[in-house]
Enzyme design. Sequence first.
Site, mmCIF file in Angstrom:
data_model
loop_
_atom_site.group_PDB
_atom_site.id
_atom_site.type_symbol
_atom_site.label_atom_id
_atom_site.label_comp_id
_atom_site.label_asym_id
_atom_site.label_seq_id
_atom_site.Cartn_x
_atom_site.Cartn_y
_atom_site.Cartn_z
ATOM 1 N N ARG A 34 -8.053 -14.550 17.834
ATOM 2 C CA ARG A 34 -8.790 -13.378 17.322
ATOM 3 C C ARG A 34 -8.300 -12.055 17.916
ATOM 4 O O ARG A 34 -9.022 -11.061 17.929
ATOM 5 C CB ARG A 34 -10.301 -13.503 17.559
ATOM 6 C CG ARG A 34 -10.932 -14.703 16.881
ATOM 7 C CD ARG A 34 -12.436 -14.575 16.867
ATOM 8 N NE ARG A 34 -13.031 -15.753 16.283
ATOM 9 C CZ ARG A 34 -13.457 -16.801 16.978
ATOM 10 N NH1 ARG A 34 -13.352 -16.802 18.288
ATOM 11 N NH2 ARG A 34 -13.986 -17.823 16.354
ATOM 12 N N LYS B 161 -0.944 -0.911 10.820
ATOM 13 C CA LYS B 161 -0.809 -1.800 9.656
ATOM 14 C C LYS B 161 0.057 -2.989 10.051
ATOM 15 O O LYS B 161 1.204 -2.807 10.495
ATOM 16 C CB LYS B 161 -0.155 -1.065 8.491
ATOM 17 C CG LYS B 161 -1.126 -0.221 7.689
ATOM 18 C CD LYS B 161 -0.454 0.275 6.422
ATOM 19 C CE LYS B 161 -1.403 1.116 5.600
ATOM 20 N NZ LYS B 161 -0.730 1.713 4.425
ATOM 21 N N GLU C 176 11.540 8.016 4.986
ATOM 22 C CA GLU C 176 10.101 7.979 5.299
ATOM 23 C C GLU C 176 9.662 9.298 5.963
ATOM 24 O O GLU C 176 8.541 9.766 5.749
ATOM 25 C CB GLU C 176 9.768 6.804 6.224
ATOM 26 C CG GLU C 176 9.976 5.415 5.605
ATOM 27 C CD GLU C 176 8.850 4.986 4.657
ATOM 28 O OE1 GLU C 176 7.970 5.788 4.333
ATOM 29 O OE2 GLU C 176 8.878 3.809 4.232
ATOM 30 N N LYS D 233 1.843 11.659 11.189
ATOM 31 C CA LYS D 233 1.225 10.340 10.990
ATOM 32 C C LYS D 233 -0.004 10.184 11.876
ATOM 33 O O LYS D 233 -1.033 9.656 11.457
ATOM 34 C CB LYS D 233 2.255 9.242 11.281
ATOM 35 C CG LYS D 233 1.653 7.857 11.197
ATOM 36 C CD LYS D 233 2.243 6.990 10.153
ATOM 37 C CE LYS D 233 1.513 5.666 10.054
ATOM 38 N NZ LYS D 233 2.353 4.562 9.684
ATOM 39 N N GLU E 233 -7.209 3.767 5.462
ATOM 40 C CA GLU E 233 -6.654 4.190 4.165
ATOM 41 C C GLU E 233 -7.705 4.293 3.064
ATOM 42 O O GLU E 233 -7.521 3.795 1.948
ATOM 43 C CB GLU E 233 -5.513 3.246 3.735
ATOM 44 C CG GLU E 233 -4.590 3.888 2.722
ATOM 45 C CD GLU E 233 -3.377 3.031 2.364
ATOM 46 O OE1 GLU E 233 -2.595 2.723 3.280
ATOM 47 O OE2 GLU E 233 -3.230 2.696 1.189
ATOM 48 N N ARG F 18 -4.831 8.848 4.011
ATOM 49 C CA ARG F 18 -3.708 7.985 4.415
ATOM 50 C C ARG F 18 -2.928 7.453 3.214
ATOM 51 O O ARG F 18 -1.764 7.086 3.333
ATOM 52 C CB ARG F 18 -4.220 6.831 5.300
ATOM 53 C CG ARG F 18 -3.083 6.014 5.887
ATOM 54 C CD ARG F 18 -3.483 5.132 7.034
ATOM 55 N NE ARG F 18 -2.344 4.350 7.494
ATOM 56 C CZ ARG F 18 -2.354 3.566 8.543
ATOM 57 N NH1 ARG F 18 -3.449 3.436 9.263
ATOM 58 N NH2 ARG F 18 -1.282 2.890 8.891
ATOM 59 N N ASN G 56 1.784 6.743 1.164
ATOM 60 C CA ASN G 56 2.413 5.844 0.190
ATOM 61 C C ASN G 56 3.229 6.613 -0.849
ATOM 62 O O ASN G 56 3.664 6.030 -1.839
ATOM 63 C CB ASN G 56 1.349 4.996 -0.538
ATOM 64 C CG ASN G 56 0.613 4.083 0.416
ATOM 65 O OD1 ASN G 56 1.206 3.575 1.363
ATOM 66 N ND2 ASN G 56 -0.673 3.891 0.203
ATOM 67 N N HIS H 264 6.056 5.064 -2.732
ATOM 68 C CA HIS H 264 5.996 3.617 -2.505
ATOM 69 C C HIS H 264 5.552 2.810 -3.724
ATOM 70 O O HIS H 264 5.862 1.620 -3.810
ATOM 71 C CB HIS H 264 5.072 3.289 -1.324
ATOM 72 C CG HIS H 264 5.716 3.568 0.006
ATOM 73 N ND1 HIS H 264 6.094 4.833 0.398
ATOM 74 C CD2 HIS H 264 6.064 2.740 1.037
ATOM 75 C CE1 HIS H 264 6.635 4.774 1.601
ATOM 76 N NE2 HIS H 264 6.631 3.522 2.012
ATOM 77 N N HIS I 215 8.078 0.166 -4.230
ATOM 78 C CA HIS I 215 7.831 -1.272 -4.036
ATOM 79 C C HIS I 215 8.237 -2.060 -5.274
ATOM 80 O O HIS I 215 8.762 -3.175 -5.165
ATOM 81 C CB HIS I 215 6.346 -1.533 -3.739
ATOM 82 C CG HIS I 215 5.989 -1.337 -2.296
ATOM 83 N ND1 HIS I 215 4.687 -1.307 -1.839
ATOM 84 C CD2 HIS I 215 6.755 -1.160 -1.192
ATOM 85 C CE1 HIS I 215 4.683 -1.124 -0.526
ATOM 86 N NE2 HIS I 215 5.922 -1.026 -0.115
ATOM 87 N N HIS J 259 14.478 -0.518 2.082
ATOM 88 C CA HIS J 259 13.141 0.005 1.777
ATOM 89 C C HIS J 259 13.152 1.531 1.573
ATOM 90 O O HIS J 259 12.644 2.045 0.578
ATOM 91 C CB HIS J 259 12.176 -0.379 2.908
ATOM 92 C CG HIS J 259 10.803 0.188 2.749
ATOM 93 N ND1 HIS J 259 9.917 -0.271 1.798
ATOM 94 C CD2 HIS J 259 10.167 1.199 3.402
ATOM 95 C CE1 HIS J 259 8.797 0.428 1.879
ATOM 96 N NE2 HIS J 259 8.913 1.316 2.845
#
Length: 334
Positions: free
Chosen positions: A113, A135, A177, A213, A223, A227, A231, A234, A238, A251
């Site tokens: 955990r 993330k 990025e 950031k 998010e 936030r 993206n 993206h 993606h 990427h």
Amino acid sequence: MNLYLDLNENSYEIIIEPGLLHKADRYLDLDRKVLIVTDEGVPSAYAQSLAEQCLEPVIVTVPQGEDSKSIRVWESLLKTMLENGFKRTDAVVAIGGGVVGDLAGFTAASYMRGVDFYNIPTTVLSQVDSSIGGKTAVNFEGIKNIVGAFYQPKRVLIDTDLLNTLPGRQITNGLAEALKMAACFDEELFALFEKEDPFAHLPEIIEASLKIKKAVVEQDEKEGGIRKALNFGHTIGHGIESFEQLHGLYHGECVALGMIPMCSEEVRGRLVPILEKLGLPVTTCLDRKQVLDAMLHDKKAVEGGVTCVLCETIGHFELKKLDADALLERLSRI
Ligand code: GLY
């Protein structure tokens, strides 16, 4: 230079300094069992140097590339921790790029955990973006980042010396990025990309990106709103990435392509010359329908359209839901 990411009980320091790896034990509690996760593309001397500073290190080197962000590799890391008797008081350290950080972070988040997680990013992409913000994820059933957790590291060490061995293409991959953040949040940083040689200003770009950031994550850790602007590029990126995997685009290169159709004419007129200067792609022969299908499988796809980040003016963004027809039209702009 230190930054403090303020998230109440999940707050942590980001330490930015050349040569940090070799004195990591001054900043991280390594006096315990430490799982060091790295990949075959990272010089093995990096993990070795950290291991020498740990009381009981266990190094795992996974294959380089997105395929390591899988349930199978995550399971193998958990098994290694179990077999080596890791307890909740032990730690996991990532030494690598975004793939290693996401994978090691999710392993730390899920073992017993949650055990302490430290990140030592070794690529521009992970130093400017993915190493902070919590993330963590693996891919599943062909869908990127679909299984994961928000799990903040206990500390992040940004050692800019580690970039010295990176090939140029990996540097531009990460700069995409940083440019994404400049376009949506920081006109001054965008102007630096425009007017200067970004390769000569890497430490400055890394610091500026981390500050953006940090401010975004402090306002919106999970998010729910602002936030989402991280993206930018993206959604289409993606889609291209899953489709183009066979063609080997990185990427950041997919994000570069993904930003182009999400801008106003004016922003596109300033963005494309920067992408060209950096050597990032600005055109691709893609099957628009296939890219659209891939995008609609993306987890950010929702009923009635996909929330996209649009940049109409440098330093600002807008969130807008685009349906399949609107996305197809946007795709035709690349
Ligand atoms: N890389 C985007 C984010 O951390 O939200």
